[in-house]
Design an enzyme around this catalytic site. Sequence first.
Site, PDB file in Angstrom:
ATOM      1  N   CYS A 117       0.812  -1.229   0.000  1.00  0.00           N
ATOM      2  CA  CYS A 117       0.000   0.000   0.000  1.00  0.00           C
ATOM      3  C   CYS A 117       0.834   1.262   0.000  1.00  0.00           C
ATOM      4  CB  CYS A 117      -0.929   0.008   1.210  1.00  0.00           C
ATOM      5  SG  CYS A 117      -0.006   0.037   2.764  1.00  0.00           S
ATOM      6  N   ASP A 133       2.249   2.607   2.604  1.00  0.00           N
ATOM      7  CA  ASP A 133       2.230   3.289   3.896  1.00  0.00           C
ATOM      8  C   ASP A 133       3.525   3.019   4.666  1.00  0.00           C
ATOM      9  OD1 ASP A 133      -0.219   4.431   3.447  1.00  0.00           O
ATOM     10  OD2 ASP A 133      -1.326   2.776   4.331  1.00  0.00           O
ATOM     11  N   CYS A 151      -2.880   2.451   8.277  1.00  0.00           N
ATOM     12  CA  CYS A 151      -4.328   2.418   8.508  1.00  0.00           C
ATOM     13  C   CYS A 151      -4.648   1.874   9.912  1.00  0.00           C
ATOM     14  CB  CYS A 151      -4.968   1.518   7.465  1.00  0.00           C
ATOM     15  SG  CYS A 151      -4.441  -0.173   7.675  1.00  0.00           S
ATOM     16  N   CYS A 153      -0.988  -5.238   6.559  1.00  0.00           N
ATOM     17  CA  CYS A 153      -0.747  -4.132   7.502  1.00  0.00           C
ATOM     18  C   CYS A 153      -0.060  -4.661   8.764  1.00  0.00           C
ATOM     19  CB  CYS A 153      -2.061  -3.443   7.871  1.00  0.00           C
ATOM     20  SG  CYS A 153      -3.132  -3.144   6.462  1.00  0.00           S
TER      21      CYS A 153
HETATM   22 FE1  FES Z   1      -1.391   0.511   4.365  1.00  0.00          FE
HETATM   23 FE2  FES Z   1      -2.870  -0.806   6.132  1.00  0.00          FE
HETATM   24  S1  FES Z   1      -3.436  -0.184   4.112  1.00  0.00           S
HETATM   25  S2  FES Z   1      -0.833  -0.155   6.353  1.00  0.00           S
END
Ligand code: FES
Length: 226
Positions: free
Chosen positions: A49, A51, A76, A120
Amino acid sequence: MRRGSRHLNSDDVMALKYTKKVMDHFLHPRNMGELKDADVEATDGSPACGDMMTIGLKIDPKTHKILDVKFKSYGCASNIATASVITEMVKGRTLEEAKKIKWNAAAEELDGLPPVKMHCSVLAAKTLMDAIRKYEKMHGLLEGGEEELSAENIRLELRNIINPEMGIDIVRLKMVKGISVKKGVVKIRISMGNTDRVYEDSIREEIEEHVKAMRGVKRVEVGFST
Ligand code: FES
């Protein structure tokens, strides 16, 4: 964030049907913030993702126990909840004990996560492991030095790649049909089996990003079959 992905709003969070424990850790995260006197810090990103998160550790130099741990997350709800629970799980443990706590143990401790959100928890566990390994390298604690590049070690790394349809890693799903390593060139054969082919690209990208980050890898080739 990677193409096709976006941050969740509160309606999305509720629609994912998180467990009570996930919601508790998401809304009241433990060990969140900056560890001012951290002995080591690691920042990692999720190939799935895009992140990011950071974990800092305070470690007793004699006993190698984790005295304190804090995290910052730009991920998230699942990532915040997993980081919260995994930092609770490792606090007070030795580095060797902490290394045995994997992403799936943290997800279980939360009474599960939706399949599409398992990556995640991988991000939280991997960032923690990176911080531990960094500390071990800094203090010469790695037995036998760096790990060699072998099919076995690559298979271990592939346990961090989650099939988003099932929320289970591709090794456990027996999707990895072959791994070869020659002069830094890694070839991996994946069988999609009953998995929707729509996930093929994201699984390929995750494999490439994880394996390319391994020491000694020059090129990664991923082949797919049904
Ligand atoms: Fe990126 Fe959960 S969607 S850490």
